[in-house]
Design a protein around this motif. Structure first.
Motif, mmCIF file in Angstrom:
data_model
loop_
_atom_site.group_PDB
_atom_site.id
_atom_site.type_symbol
_atom_site.label_atom_id
_atom_site.label_comp_id
_atom_site.label_asym_id
_atom_site.label_seq_id
_atom_site.Cartn_x
_atom_site.Cartn_y
_atom_site.Cartn_z
ATOM 1 N N GLY A 3 22.803 19.473 50.149
ATOM 2 C CA GLY A 3 23.241 19.455 51.538
ATOM 3 C C GLY A 3 22.972 20.820 52.165
ATOM 4 O O GLY A 3 22.685 21.793 51.468
ATOM 5 N N ARG A 4 23.064 20.858 53.497
ATOM 6 C CA ARG A 4 22.813 22.128 54.181
ATOM 7 C C ARG A 4 23.900 22.393 55.198
ATOM 8 O O ARG A 4 24.191 21.551 56.056
ATOM 9 C CB ARG A 4 21.445 22.116 54.862
ATOM 10 N N HIS A 5 24.489 23.563 55.066
ATOM 11 C CA HIS A 5 25.547 23.980 55.973
ATOM 12 C C HIS A 5 24.967 24.308 57.346
ATOM 13 O O HIS A 5 23.780 24.679 57.453
ATOM 14 C CB HIS A 5 26.251 25.206 55.383
ATOM 15 N N PRO A 6 25.762 24.171 58.423
ATOM 16 C CA PRO A 6 25.243 24.529 59.754
ATOM 17 C C PRO A 6 24.709 25.955 59.859
ATOM 18 O O PRO A 6 23.882 26.246 60.726
ATOM 19 C CB PRO A 6 26.466 24.324 60.657
ATOM 20 N N SER A 7 25.170 26.864 58.975
ATOM 21 C CA SER A 7 24.661 28.234 59.000
ATOM 22 C C SER A 7 23.251 28.334 58.434
ATOM 23 O O SER A 7 22.605 29.373 58.564
ATOM 24 C CB SER A 7 25.585 29.150 58.201
ATOM 25 N N GLY A 8 22.776 27.277 57.791
ATOM 26 C CA GLY A 8 21.465 27.289 57.167
ATOM 27 C C GLY A 8 21.516 27.391 55.663
ATOM 28 O O GLY A 8 20.496 27.199 54.990
ATOM 29 N N ALA A 9 22.672 27.705 55.092
ATOM 30 C CA ALA A 9 22.790 27.832 53.642
ATOM 31 C C ALA A 9 22.640 26.467 52.983
ATOM 32 O O ALA A 9 23.180 25.463 53.459
ATOM 33 C CB ALA A 9 24.131 28.458 53.273
ATOM 34 N N ILE A 10 21.891 26.434 51.872
ATOM 35 C CA ILE A 10 21.653 25.194 51.144
ATOM 36 C C ILE A 10 22.588 25.135 49.942
ATOM 37 O O ILE A 10 22.734 26.110 49.188
ATOM 38 C CB ILE A 10 20.183 25.110 50.687
ATOM 39 N N VAL A 11 23.215 23.984 49.754
ATOM 40 C CA VAL A 11 24.174 23.767 48.678
ATOM 41 C C VAL A 11 23.618 22.706 47.746
ATOM 42 O O VAL A 11 23.182 21.635 48.196
ATOM 43 C CB VAL A 11 25.542 23.326 49.234
ATOM 44 N N ALA A 12 23.628 22.982 46.457
ATOM 45 C CA ALA A 12 23.156 22.039 45.445
ATOM 46 C C ALA A 12 24.283 21.749 44.466
ATOM 47 O O ALA A 12 24.976 22.674 44.013
ATOM 48 C CB ALA A 12 21.943 22.593 44.706
ATOM 49 N N LEU A 13 24.465 20.483 44.144
ATOM 50 C CA LEU A 13 25.497 20.049 43.214
ATOM 51 C C LEU A 13 24.825 19.313 42.073
ATOM 52 O O LEU A 13 24.120 18.324 42.295
ATOM 53 C CB LEU A 13 26.508 19.138 43.916
ATOM 54 N N ALA A 14 25.041 19.807 40.857
ATOM 55 C CA ALA A 14 24.366 19.247 39.692
ATOM 56 C C ALA A 14 25.373 18.829 38.643
ATOM 57 O O ALA A 14 26.449 19.417 38.523
ATOM 58 C CB ALA A 14 23.381 20.268 39.110
ATOM 59 N N GLU A 15 24.988 17.810 37.843
ATOM 60 C CA GLU A 15 25.869 17.309 36.794
ATOM 61 C C GLU A 15 25.720 18.099 35.501
ATOM 62 O O GLU A 15 26.596 18.041 34.645
ATOM 63 C CB GLU A 15 25.603 15.829 36.542
ATOM 64 N N ASN A 16 24.611 18.817 35.333
ATOM 65 C CA ASN A 16 24.402 19.604 34.120
ATOM 66 C C ASN A 16 23.428 20.737 34.418
ATOM 67 O O ASN A 16 22.876 20.838 35.518
ATOM 68 C CB ASN A 16 23.891 18.724 32.974
ATOM 69 N N ARG A 17 23.194 21.570 33.404
ATOM 70 C CA ARG A 17 22.360 22.756 33.617
ATOM 71 C C ARG A 17 20.908 22.391 33.878
ATOM 72 O O ARG A 17 20.232 23.030 34.699
ATOM 73 C CB ARG A 17 22.455 23.662 32.390
ATOM 74 N N GLU A 18 20.429 21.356 33.211
ATOM 75 C CA GLU A 18 19.023 20.990 33.378
ATOM 76 C C GLU A 18 18.739 20.499 34.794
ATOM 77 O O GLU A 18 17.726 20.840 35.389
ATOM 78 C CB GLU A 18 18.644 19.920 32.347
ATOM 79 N N SER A 19 19.645 19.689 35.331
ATOM 80 C CA SER A 19 19.425 19.203 36.693
ATOM 81 C C SER A 19 19.659 20.298 37.727
ATOM 82 O O SER A 19 19.185 20.187 38.866
ATOM 83 C CB SER A 19 20.337 18.010 36.983
ATOM 84 N N TYR A 55 25.828 27.258 31.503
ATOM 85 C CA TYR A 55 25.908 28.637 31.965
ATOM 86 C C TYR A 55 24.879 28.814 33.069
ATOM 87 O O TYR A 55 24.109 27.899 33.386
ATOM 88 C CB TYR A 55 25.694 29.622 30.823
ATOM 89 N N ASN A 56 24.864 29.983 33.662
ATOM 90 C CA ASN A 56 24.047 30.228 34.847
ATOM 91 C C ASN A 56 22.559 30.060 34.538
ATOM 92 O O ASN A 56 21.991 30.824 33.748
ATOM 93 C CB ASN A 56 24.323 31.639 35.364
ATOM 94 N N PRO A 57 21.902 29.068 35.162
ATOM 95 C CA PRO A 57 20.470 28.903 34.904
ATOM 96 C C PRO A 57 19.597 29.704 35.866
ATOM 97 O O PRO A 57 18.366 29.676 35.742
ATOM 98 C CB PRO A 57 20.277 27.396 35.131
ATOM 99 N N CYS A 58 20.204 30.370 36.856
ATOM 100 C CA CYS A 58 19.446 31.048 37.910
ATOM 101 C C CYS A 58 19.365 32.546 37.629
ATOM 102 O O CYS A 58 20.383 33.191 37.338
ATOM 103 C CB CYS A 58 20.086 30.805 39.273
ATOM 104 N N LEU A 109 23.928 28.159 46.963
ATOM 105 C CA LEU A 109 25.101 27.870 46.140
ATOM 106 C C LEU A 109 24.773 26.701 45.239
ATOM 107 O O LEU A 109 24.272 25.672 45.699
ATOM 108 C CB LEU A 109 26.316 27.529 47.006
ATOM 109 N N VAL A 110 25.040 26.857 43.943
ATOM 110 C CA VAL A 110 24.832 25.794 42.964
ATOM 111 C C VAL A 110 26.154 25.550 42.247
ATOM 112 O O VAL A 110 26.724 26.481 41.658
ATOM 113 C CB VAL A 110 23.734 26.156 41.953
ATOM 114 N N VAL A 111 26.645 24.322 42.299
ATOM 115 C CA VAL A 111 27.873 23.928 41.608
ATOM 116 C C VAL A 111 27.489 22.993 40.478
ATOM 117 O O VAL A 111 26.823 21.966 40.711
ATOM 118 C CB VAL A 111 28.861 23.238 42.562
ATOM 119 N N ILE A 112 27.876 23.341 39.248
ATOM 120 C CA ILE A 112 27.491 22.560 38.069
ATOM 121 C C ILE A 112 28.735 21.923 37.473
ATOM 122 O O ILE A 112 29.666 22.616 37.045
ATOM 123 C CB ILE A 112 26.795 23.444 37.014
ATOM 124 N N ASN A 113 28.766 20.598 37.444
ATOM 125 C CA ASN A 113 29.899 19.839 36.931
ATOM 126 C C ASN A 113 29.786 19.674 35.417
ATOM 127 O O ASN A 113 29.733 18.573 34.892
ATOM 128 C CB ASN A 113 29.971 18.473 37.640
#
Length: 756
Positions: free
Chosen positions: A639-655, A674-677, A665-669
């Motif tokens: 998704g993309r916030h009105p400010s332009g920031a892109i948000v990614a939500l993933a179920e695991n590290r590979e995705s 651990y941090n893949p970035c 912003l990356v949120v990993i469920n």
């Protein structure tokens, strides 16, 4: 010349302040400020980021006490040391309560067979039954660190189950959750001081093992609880429908069965306080008892002329509200209201004025010393704020009336007399609602992010009905042992039908009540203004005006989060403009989303759009327009916030790995990820971090879309006692969800602790 004039003016003003302050001290404002400073110490204790020891606060109390005694010859210094002593005493009281409570909290979600004794059984509006159980043992697996008391729901319970019954069943236990967002209501805090170490639900129907009575003290509590439930069942069967549930709530405090749509209508119209047994109900019960007794004793003029019938009525009213407190379940709000009203009735017994600030201060001191944690809760703050405002306004009006020269009343016809009484009563009710609503408005907004614009209209329309309903409730309670309560309960039900209809109609016309977040500074300034305005009796009460103005001006001085993340990493919400709130789950926790909607001033929820892997190309998410909701493909949502920031939500590290190239912003469920970035500008939040630190609020930089977002978690480290259990969950330790091992013929399953 001008300088001399200013010096003379300042000197005159200073002298006036000294005279007014001396007058306030002579009138006893020092005692009125005792609960204020005690509460300040309590608030300071609970606002700390680390748990203090007990020895240094005790040493501070001893030191301040010695300094206060030594400084008695210097009044100003003595007052400062007394204020410090009271603050330190409040701090110690809160610390002692925390140490004394020491509730064992479940560390991690687990399924086990439990055996325990039922403390409370409540029928809920959705048909389930909520049980509060004192655990005796667990098995398959045995919990090495089991809580003492849990709260579980069940689909059905055996008909012979009651408070005191020994029950068993297979249940899923969950640890207490934290705040749904930073600076919101902390359920772990409430569970800790309520003695509830875990919650959950039975996977099968619980079974009764034994109905033998427990220990003597617990047996009395079980008998009272069973009596409450029997009375509630009788009321429900006699009245019927939601009216019966509300009648049971008003008489015995059992309100779990009230339908949620009725609860919400009453919240929107500002009359939900009617359901919770509090000062209003205690006052109506005591007033009804005193009115009936004094009226009955007036029928015997010889006796009433020679005896203090008012004191007799007050004593019986005191016993009545004590019985009402016990039968209503001794909930905190009722306990606090009982203390407040008991002080007033005792004042009547000793020929003192009942409705005074001094009596309010005594009741506040008692509540703070008995239950210090209540000071930081909305119930304590709103009830005492409303009562202080009403008592202060009543005292001011009484002083005004006393100084005013009044001519003898002219003769009026009965119709004019009645109309004037009705107008005065309506005006008094309106002013009561305005004063109480104004005093509690900021506290309500701070805790619930909502206001009730039509509360004045709703209270004016409903309070006469509630007064009659409570009179009928008292009458039905008196007649219930003799079996003559049917007519009173019938009329009570009709009154409640009218109340429900009026609240539903006003709720439909009520505008949106969500107002978003406000600054804590405004709440503190408003508190100072309220204390000054209600406790001062001289012109010094005008000092409340600048604090009130400052409170209003600082309301918007708070930054609303750009994104909220739940503590289980399952739900993410992002405002996308136009009053819409985008979430990443088609099915979400209704309580959490409702809280987030009010906090973020959203009106509508936008669910995610899910696509097959070959139906949507997200190879270049930068092309998504600002304010885009979440688009989900497989295990990845963007998704993309009105400010332009892109948000990614993933179920695991590979995705989550592909999102490192474009997301802010990356949120990993996944607790094992651990941090893949490698890019330090990308904020990565994992399930393990959230399990440790609670829900999170994210803030994007409005000036730079490439700047690293800021994040604030709900739980601070090192943990306070009500959050210690967080470190033991599987997610906090970076472990995958627990899977039941396959059965083996050679090795029986080993016991597993609650932290595994």
């Amino acid at each position: 010349m001008r300088r001399q004039f200013h010096r003379a003016s300042f000197s005159a003003f200073r002298q006036s302040v000294v005279v007014a302050a001396t007058t306030e001290l002579d009138r006893g404002i020092g005692f009125l400020l005792v609960p204020v400073f005690l509460a300040a110490g309590v608030i300071f204790y609970f606002s700390l980021n680390t748990e203090p020891d007990l020895y240094r606060p005790l040493a501070a109390v001893a030191l301040m006490a010695v300094c206060a005694v030594i400084s008695r010859s210097w009044p100003k210094t003595h007052l400062l040391f007394m204020a410090a002593l009271l603050c330190a005493s409040g701090f110690v009281a809160a610390k002692v309560e925390t140490w004394r409570t020491a509730t064992p909290m479940l560390g991690s979600e687990i399924q086990t067979r439990l055996t325990g004794r039922v403390v409370i059984a409540e029928e809920m509006a959705n048909g389930r039954v909520r049980l509060t159980i004192d655990l005796i043992s667990t098995a398959h697996p045995t919990l090495r660190y089991a809580p003492d008391r849990v709260r579980l729901s069940a689909r059905r319970i055996p008909p012979d189950m009651k408070a005191g019954s020994l029950v068993t069943g297979y249940a899923r236990l969950l640890p207490p959750t934290g705040p749904v967002r930073p600076e919101s209501y902390d359920f772990s805090f409430d569970s800790y001081f309520s003695g509830i170490g875990g919650s959950g639900f039975f996977l099968d129907d619980p079974k009764v093992i034994s109905t033998t009575d427990p220990a003597p003290g617990a047996s009395i509590a079980s008998a009272i609880e069973n009596a409450r439930e029997n009375i509630a069942d009788h009321i429900r069967s006699t009245v019927g429908g939601p009216e019966g549930e509300i009648a049971a709530a008003l008489i015995v405090g059992v309100r779990a069965g009230i339908p949620e749509d009725i609860n919400e209508a009453m919240r929107r119209t500002g009359i939900y306080h009617i359901i919770s047994i509090s000062g209003l109900h205690m006052a109506l019960v005591a007033g009804t008892i005193m009115l009936l007794l004094r009226g009955a004793l007036a029928l015997f003029p010889d006796f009433s002329s020679r005896r203090p019938v008012k004191k007799y009525a007050a004593a019986i009213a005191l016993v009545s509200i004590a019985a009402y407190l016990v039968i209503s379940g001794v909930v905190v709000a009722a306990e606090r209201s009982f203390i407040m009203l008991a002080v007033m009735l005792v004042a009547v017994l000793f020929d003192r004025a009942a409705l005074t600030m001094r009596n309010l201060a005594i009741s506040a001191i008692a509540v703070i010393l008995v239950s210090p944690h209540e000071v930081v809760g909305p119930s304590f703050q709103m009830s005492f704020a409303a009562t202080a405002a009403l008592v202060g306004a009543y005292a001011g009006w009484a002083d005004y009336r006393a100084d005013k020269v009044r001519a003898p009343p002219a003769k009026r016809s009965f119709l004019r007399f009645l109309s004037r009484k009705l107008a005065v009563g309506a005006g008094g009710a309106a002013m009561t609602s305005i004063i109480a609503g104004s005093a509690t408005a900021l506290f309500a907004i701070w805790h619930f992010q909502r206001v009730s614009p039509l509360s004045l209209l709703a209270n004016l329309a409903i309070m006469p009905i509630v007064t009659v309903v409570m009179f009928l409730a008292v009458a039905s309670a008196v007649m219930m042992p003799f079996g003559f309560d049917g007519p009173f309960l019938y009329l009570m039900g009709k009154g409640l039908t009218a109340m429900i209809a009026i609240s539903a109609w006003i709720s439909q016309w009520s505008p949106v009540d969500a107002v978003g977040l406000i600054s804590i500074r405004s709440v503190l300034l408003a508190t100072i203004a309220l204390v000054t305005a209600t406790m001062a009796t001289t012109w010094l009460r005008l000092a409340a005006i600048p604090f009130a103005v400052a409170a209003l001006l600082t309301i918007p001085q708070v930054r609303t989060p750009d994104l909220l993340i739940s503590e289980d990493a399952h739900l993410v919400a992002m405002p996308i403009g136009g009053g819409e709130l985008a979430i990443n789950r088609a099915r979400s926790n209704e309580f959490t989303t409702d809280n987030w909607k009010r906090a973020l001033k959203a009106e509508a929820i936008v669910p995610p759009e899910t696509f097959a892997k070959d139906a949507l190309d997200i190879a270049d998410p930068v092309n998504l327009p600002p304010g885009s909701p979440f688009y989900c493909i497989g295990d990845l949502c963007i998704g993309r916030h009105p400010s332009g920031a892109i948000v990614a939500l993933a179920e695991n590290r590979e995705s989550a790995r592909p999102a490192c190239g474009f997301a802010d912003l990356v949120v990993i469920n996944d607790a094992t990820a651990y941090n893949p970035c490698r890019d330090p500008r990308v904020l990565v939040v994992t399930k393990r971090q959230l399990a440790r630190d609670g829900s999170a609020a994210v803030f994007f930089d409005p000036q730079s879309a490439t700047a690293r977002p800021a994040i604030r978690y709900a739980v601070q480290k090192p943990y306070r006692p009500w959050h210690e259990q967080r470190r033991y969950s599987r997610e906090a330790r970076g472990l995958a969800p627990y899977k039941k091992p396959e059965k083996s013929e050679s090795k029986p399953p080993q016991p597993v602790s609650s932290g595994e």
